[in-house]
Design an enzyme around this catalytic site. Structure first.
Site, PDB file in Angstrom:
ATOM      1  N   GLU A  58      40.070  43.381  44.945  1.00 44.20           N
ATOM      2  CA  GLU A  58      38.907  43.001  45.753  1.00 44.20           C
ATOM      3  C   GLU A  58      39.213  41.819  46.665  1.00 44.20           C
ATOM      4  O   GLU A  58      38.304  41.171  47.194  1.00 44.20           O
ATOM      5  CB  GLU A  58      37.729  42.658  44.828  1.00 44.20           C
TER       6      GLU A  58
ATOM      7  N   ASP B 243      37.247  37.133  48.816  1.00 37.68           N
ATOM      8  CA  ASP B 243      37.211  37.755  47.489  1.00 37.68           C
ATOM      9  C   ASP B 243      35.755  38.000  47.083  1.00 37.68           C
ATOM     10  O   ASP B 243      34.877  37.146  47.313  1.00 37.68           O
ATOM     11  CB  ASP B 243      37.890  36.848  46.460  1.00 37.68           C
TER      12      ASP B 243
END
Length: 547
Positions: free
Chosen positions: A452, A409
Site C-alpha cells: 500500500e 501510505d
C-alpha cells in the site's frame, strides 16, 4: 538521312561525269588543233629541206588532204579561207597551205565530243541506278537503326530491324534484335518489381528516366529503412518521418497522427501549418476505418470530419494491422495538386516501409511498459523507478531545479483486508491511484513502490511550498473520497512523507529514504498528515547512508 545520302551520291557522280565530259571534249579539241598544226609544220619542213623547191611544191600538192600550196608575203592581206593555214618560212615569206576540208576536222571533233557527252550521261544514269540498287538496303538498315536508337532513348525497345540482305549484315541485324529484345524483357521485369515496391509511381513518356528515378527513390527508401531499424524508439522514427516530409518533399501543411489500436485513441505526433481535421477518435477517421488513402481532390468532401474549404487534403494510413496505425494528413491548394500528385506515391512508399518498424518498436515498448507497470493500478512499478530515477536526478542537477519526492501510505490498510477482504483493499488502492494521477501533472509520475506504499516524483519544482501543496491536495482529496465496496461505503486516509532533492541530499536514493523517514514520522504523530523531512529524523533513525 537515306535521301540525303542518295542525293549526295547522285550529285558526286553527276558532277564527276560533267567534269570528265568537259575535260574529254577540251582535250579532243586541243588534240585536233595540234594535229593540223603538226600537218602544216610537216609540209613546211618538206618544203624547206627539199633541194628542188618547185618539185617539193608539186609533191605537196599531190598529198591526199592538200588542195593547194603557195608562197606568199607576210604583209599579204589576202582574205584567208577557213580551210587555209599559214606557216612562216622566213622573215618575209609565208607558206600558205590550203587543205581540202578543215571543216571535216571540226565536224568530226564535235561528233566525238557529242558521243562522249552521251556516253557519260548514260554512265551517270546507270551508275546512279546501280548504286541506288546496291546501297539502298544498307541505307534502309542505317535508317531503321537510327529510328530504333531514337526510341530506345525514351525506353522503347520495341523497334526491330528488318532486312532482306543475306550476308553478314543480316547476322548483325539479328544479333541487334535479340539484344534489344533482352533489354526490353529486363526493363519490363524491373518495372514490374518497382510497381510492387512503389505501386502508384508516376509515369512519364520516358521509361528510362522513370526507372532511374524510381531506383533512386528505392535506394533512398532502403537507406531510410536501415536507419530507422537502428532507432531505439518510435519517437526517433517519427522525427525521421517528419524530416523526410519537410525537407525531402517540402510539405508546408501536414499532420502526423498515431492511432493506438488497443486504446482506441488518436494522438497528434506533429503538426506543421494549417490543418482542418477534427477526428478525435479512431472511428471518426475515414483513413483509419477504411485503411485506404483519402483524397479530396479526387472525391470532394469525401471525409465528413475535414472542414477544409479553400484547400484540398489527402490522408495516407500506414499500418501492418497490429497494435498501431499511423496517418499522415497533407493539405495543399488546388493549384499545387500537380506538384504533389507525383510525390504521393513516394511518400506512401516511405510510410509503408516505416509501418512494420514502427509497429515492432511500438509493440516492444508496450511489452516493456507492461513489465514496468503495476497491473492492478496501472501505475509504474518499482522496476520502472529504478530505471528512470537516476536519469531524472542528473537532469534536475543540470537544470538547477528541484525534485519533490512524496512517499504515500494508506493508514490502517491491513484492517481493510482483514475486515472487508482483499477485493476491498484492491478497490482502495485503485481509488488512491486515481486520486494521485488526477492531482499531479503529466510530467510527474506515480509509482507503486510496494503493497500500500506509493512514491510520487514531482519534476521541475521551483519552491518547496509547491511540493507540500500537492501532498496536501492528495491527502485531503482522498480523505473525502467515498469508496464503494460490496454495497458498503468506506473512507480512508493516507500519510505522506516529503523530501526535496537535492536540497535535503544530493543522492537521489537517499532522498527516497528521507521521504520514507518523513512518512514514518507522520505515522507516529497521528496519521492523515503530511510531514517534511528534517535532518533530526535522520539522526534519530541512526541512518548510515545510502547503500
Amino acid at each position: 538521312m537515306k535521301k540525303r545520302i542518295l542525293f549526295f551520291i547522285f550529285l558526286v557522280i553527276t558532277v564527276g561525269g560533267i567534269i570528265f565530259t568537259a575535260f574529254t571534249a577540251y582535250r579532243f579539241s586541243t588534240i585536233t588543233e595540234l594535229a593540223i598544226e603538226h600537218s602544216a609544220d610537216t609540209v613546211r619542213d618538206i618544203y624547206l629541206y627539199s633541194k628542188d623547191k618547185n618539185e617539193a611544191l608539186e609533191l605537196i600538192k599531190n598529198m591526199p588532204n592538200i588542195k593547194d600550196i603557195e608562197i606568199v608575203d607576210k604583209n599579204n592581206n589576202i582574205k584567208r579561207s577557213k580551210n587555209s593555214v599559214r606557216v612562216n618560212l622566213n622573215n618575209d615569206k609565208m607558206l600558205k597551205i590550203e587543205f581540202k576540208s578543215l571543216a571535216e576536222f571540226d565536224n568530226e571533233k564535235y561528233q566525238v565530243i557529242l558521243e562522249t557527252v552521251i556516253i557519260n550521261i548514260l554512265f551517270i544514269i546507270f551508275s546512279n541506278l546501280l548504286l541506288n540498287w546496291l546501297i539502298t538496303p544498307y541505307l534502309n538498315i542505317f535508317e531503321e537503326f537510327g529510328q530504333s536508337f531514337k526510341k530506345a532513348k525514351n525506353g522503347d525497345f520495341s523497334k526491330k530491324i528488318v532486312t532482306k540482305l543475306n550476308n553478314d549484315v543480316k547476322n548483325i541485324v539479328e544479333s541487334y534484335n535479340q539484344f534489344i529484345s533482352q533489354i526490353d524483357k529486363n526493363f519490363k521485369l524491373t518495372e514490374d518489381n518497382l510497381r510492387i515496391l512503389i505501386p502508384n509511381a508516376p509515369v512519364s513518356g520516358n521509361r528510362i528516366m522513370d526507372v532511374e528515378k524510381n531506383m533512386q527513390v528505392l535506394g533512398d527508401i532502403n537507406r531510410f529503412k536501415k536507419i530507422i531499424e537502428e532507432d531505439s524508439n518510435t519517437a526517433e522514427i517519427y522525427n525521421r518521418i517528419i524530416d523526410i516530409l519537410e525537407n525531402k518533399f517540402k510539405l508546408d501543411n501536414f499532420k502526423v497522427y498515431a492511432v493506438l489500436n488497443e486504446k482506441q485513441k488518436i494522438e497528434t505526433i506533429y503538426q506543421k501549418g494549417n490543418n482542418c481535421c477534427e477526428a478525435h477518435l479512431p472511428k471518426m477517421c475515414r483513413a483509419y476505418r477504411t485503411a485506404n488513402e483519402v483524397n479530396s481532390f479526387k472525391f470532394p468532401h469525401i471525409c465528413q470530419e475535414n472542414f477544409c474549404e479553400e484547400c484540398e487534403y489527402i490522408c495516407i494510413p500506414f499500418s501492418t494491422g497490429g497494435t498501431f496505425t499511423g496517418i499522415v494528413n497533407i493539405n495543399f491548394s488546388k493549384e499545387d495538386w500537380e506538384i504533389y500528385k507525383n510525390e504521393i506515391s513516394y511518400i506512401e512508399s516511405y510510410l509503408n516501409e516505416a509501418a512494420s518498424i514502427v509497429e515492432a518498436k511500438y509493440t516492444l515498448n508496450l511489452m516493456k511498459e507492461s513489465s514496468l507497470t503495476d497491473q492492478m493500478t496501472g501505475l509504474y512499478n518499482r522496476r520502472y523507478l529504478e530505471e528512470i530515477l537516476d536519469k531524472i536526478a542528473a537532469s534536475t542537477i543540470r537544470e538547477k531545479s528541484l525534485l519533490g519526492i512524496l512517499m504515500v501510505d494508506v493508514d490502517y490498510f491491513k484492517k481493510v483486508n482483514d475486515t472487508y477482504g482483499h477485493d476491498a483493499g484492491d478497490a482502495v488502492l485503485k481509488e488512491l491511484a486515481k486520486t494521485m494521477i488526477n492531482s499531479v501533472r503529466e510530467s510527474d509520475f506515480v509509482v507503486r513502490f510496494g503493497g500500500e506504499e506509493f512514491i510520487i516524483v514531482l519534476q521541475n519544482i521551483k519552491k518547496e511550498e509547491e511540493i507540500v501543496k500537492v501532498a496536501e491536495k492528495i491527502r485531503e482529496t482522498f480523505a473525502n473520497t467515498k469508496i464503494s465496496v460490496n454495497g458498503k461505503i468506506l473512507t480512508k486516509t493516507v500519510s505522506i512523507g516529503v523530501s526535496v532533492f537535492p536540497t535535503h541530499t544530493n543522492k537521489i536514493w537517499e532522498a527516497i529514504k528521507c521521504s520514507d523517514l518523513a512518512l514514518y514520522e507522520a505515522k507516529n504523530t497521528g496519521r492523515n498528515k503530511v510531514d517534511i523531512f528534517t535532518p533530526k529524523l535522520l539522526e534519530d533513525a541512526d541512518y548510515k547512508g545510502d547503500k
